[in-house]
Design an enzyme around this catalytic site. Structure first.
Site, short mmCIF file in Angstrom:
data_model
loop_
_atom_site.label_atom_id
_atom_site.label_comp_id
_atom_site.label_asym_id
_atom_site.label_seq_id
_atom_site.Cartn_x
_atom_site.Cartn_y
_atom_site.Cartn_z
N GLY A 21 -51.23 -41.21 -86.38
CA GLY A 21 -52.65 -40.94 -86.61
C GLY A 21 -53.12 -41.67 -87.86
N ARG A 82 -49.40 -44.55 -81.44
CA ARG A 82 -48.14 -43.81 -81.27
C ARG A 82 -47.45 -44.52 -80.10
NH1 ARG A 82 -51.85 -39.46 -82.20
NH2 ARG A 82 -51.43 -38.54 -84.24
N ASP A 113 -44.21 -38.47 -90.02
CA ASP A 113 -42.78 -38.28 -89.73
C ASP A 113 -42.33 -38.91 -88.41
OD1 ASP A 113 -44.20 -36.40 -88.34
OD2 ASP A 113 -42.99 -34.68 -88.95
N THR A 136 -50.81 -39.67 -93.74
CA THR A 136 -51.28 -38.70 -92.73
C THR A 136 -52.18 -37.70 -93.44
OG1 THR A 136 -50.67 -36.76 -91.40
CG2 THR A 136 -49.05 -37.48 -93.00
N ASP A 138 -52.40 -34.69 -92.78
CA ASP A 138 -51.84 -33.33 -92.69
C ASP A 138 -51.04 -32.89 -93.92
OD1 ASP A 138 -52.97 -32.94 -90.23
OD2 ASP A 138 -51.18 -33.53 -89.12
N ASP A 140 -47.98 -33.05 -94.39
CA ASP A 140 -46.82 -32.25 -93.95
C ASP A 140 -45.51 -33.04 -94.02
OD1 ASP A 140 -47.53 -34.01 -91.97
OD2 ASP A 140 -47.27 -32.60 -90.32
N ARG A 182 -51.88 -29.71 -86.79
CA ARG A 182 -51.19 -29.30 -85.56
C ARG A 182 -49.96 -28.45 -85.88
NH1 ARG A 182 -50.46 -34.27 -81.97
NH2 ARG A 182 -49.41 -34.94 -83.88
O1 F6P Z 1 -53.08 -37.11 -88.07
C1 F6P Z 1 -52.50 -35.86 -87.79
C2 F6P Z 1 -53.38 -35.13 -86.87
O2 F6P Z 1 -54.60 -35.17 -87.50
C3 F6P Z 1 -53.07 -33.70 -86.48
O3 F6P Z 1 -53.47 -32.70 -87.37
C4 F6P Z 1 -53.77 -33.59 -85.14
O4 F6P Z 1 -53.27 -32.59 -84.35
C5 F6P Z 1 -53.51 -34.92 -84.57
O5 F6P Z 1 -53.46 -35.82 -85.65
C6 F6P Z 1 -54.46 -35.36 -83.52
O6 F6P Z 1 -54.38 -36.74 -83.37
P1 F6P Z 1 -54.70 -37.56 -82.05
O7 F6P Z 1 -55.97 -37.07 -81.50
O8 F6P Z 1 -54.74 -38.97 -82.52
O9 F6P Z 1 -53.56 -37.31 -81.12
#
Ligand code: F6P
Length: 333
Positions: A21, A82, A113, A136, A138, A140, A182
């Site tokens: 992301g 991804r 990660d 990121t 997040d 995390d 998430r």
């Molecule tokens: O970048 C991390 C994140 O923002 C998460 O918190 C979220 O669930 C996810 O990406 C959603 O990303 P995408 O819509 O690109 O799958």
């Protein structure tokens, strides 16, 4: 100029990519990597769309001027993805062939990660030096106090809460606001405190709907006329709209609305803190490679740039600060 090279001057060409992301500040990190390479007389190529660009041989040479005017821009000029293909041995083999073809000696991977897992496998399979840079929203990732993009996302959520507060107070309403996260509640916990949430629901906590209802009842008893409940998307109470419906059945006296902030949290100009963090970590990634290191992530701990093994960054999880949970409970009265 710092031009000693523990890799015995073997390091001549670095590839840089952004993966997973996107996060505000990734461009500032790319810029720092490219300019550090220029500073140390190392060739640098940008790889498009994460690992997929490596598999498809989508690379471009970069120099100090090709990263001009991007420090202030959200997203990533290299694009991100991804990549499922990189999870296969064949995909990684193709990526390695392209690295060889382009004479790239080492990689800087800016991502989360999942991206580091790919980097770590690739590095051990083909003996390619790799450094991870945590990017990121997040926050995390183990081994760094802050990830690139987190501060900007936090400010975005707090601004949204401020705006929603205006309408919530005008109508005496209860708002459920869903923010990203998430698997983690860093954004929700910190933005929840800063935005004055009555309740904060995060995956790391085990709050039940009964806890929530009790909190809202005592809020009403103390003459609060409007409330914000900030929900991290990964909270175990599940879908925020369904949670709001259930709450409305249990507390019919409340007028409830739901607002899901979604991907606006990932965009926008990076904050000052994210630009500085990205600049520090991008430079450090190149210097770590020059010093002969690999298989590590650069991060920041107690205001200093540090490193942690990619193995730890991937396998360990940073814990939520219980002191913050305690503070949130007190200030949300
Ligand atoms: O970048 C991390 C994140 O923002 C998460 O918190 C979220 O669930 C996810 O990406 C959603 O990303 P995408 O819509 O690109 O799958």
């Amino acid at each position: 100029m710092w031009n000693t090279n523990n890799m015995g001057n073997k390091l001549k060409h670095i590839g840089v990519l952004t993966s997973g992301g996107d996060a505000p500040g990734m461009n500032a990190a790319i810029r720092a990597v490219v300019r550090a390479c220029t500073h140390y007389n190392i060739k640098v190529s940008g790889i498009s769309e994460g690992y997929q660009g490596l598999i498809d041989n989508e690379l471009r040479g970069m120099d100090a001027r090709s990263v001009a005017h991007i420090i202030n821009r959200g997203g990533t000029i290299l694009k991100s993805a991804r990549c499922q293909n990189f999870r296969t041995k064949e995909g990684r083999q193709k990526a390695h062939e392209n690295l060889k073809k382009n004479n790239i000696d080492a990689l800087v991977v800016i991502g989360g990660d999942g991206s580091f897992t790919g980097a770590s496998i690739f590095s051990s399979e083909f003996n390619i030096p790799v450094i991870g840079v945590p990017g990121t929203i997040d926050n995390d990732i183990y081994g760094t106090d802050f990830t690139i993009g987190y501060d900007t996302a936090l400010n975005c959520v707090v601004e949204a809460m401020d705006r929603i507060r205006d309408t919530a107070t005008s109508h005496n309403r209860l708002f459920f606001i869903e923010c990203m996260g998430r698997d983690s509640g860093f954004i929700a916990l910190n933005a929840g405190i800063a935005g004055g949430a009555t309740e904060i629901l995060i995956p790391e906590d085990n709050k039940s709907i009964d806890d929530l209802v009790d909190k809202l009842k005592s809020s009403r008893a103390s003459n609060k006329t409007s409330n914000i409940v900030l929900v991290a998307e990964g909270d175990q109470l599940g879908d925020t709209f369904k949670l709001a419906e259930k709450t409305e059945k249990l507390l019919p006296e409340y007028s409830i609305r739901v607002s899901v902030l979604g991907h606006i949290q990932r965009g926008g100009n990076p904050s000052c803190a994210d630009r500085v963090l990205a600049s520090r970590l991008g430079v450090s990634a190149v210097e770590q490679l020059l010093a002969g290191h690999s298989g590590i992530m650069v991060g920041v701990q107690n205001s200093s740039v540090t490193t942690v093994s990619l193995h730890d960054a991937i396998s360990r999880k940073p814990g939520i600060d219980t002191d913050l949970v305690h503070v949130a409970d007190i200030v949300s009265l």
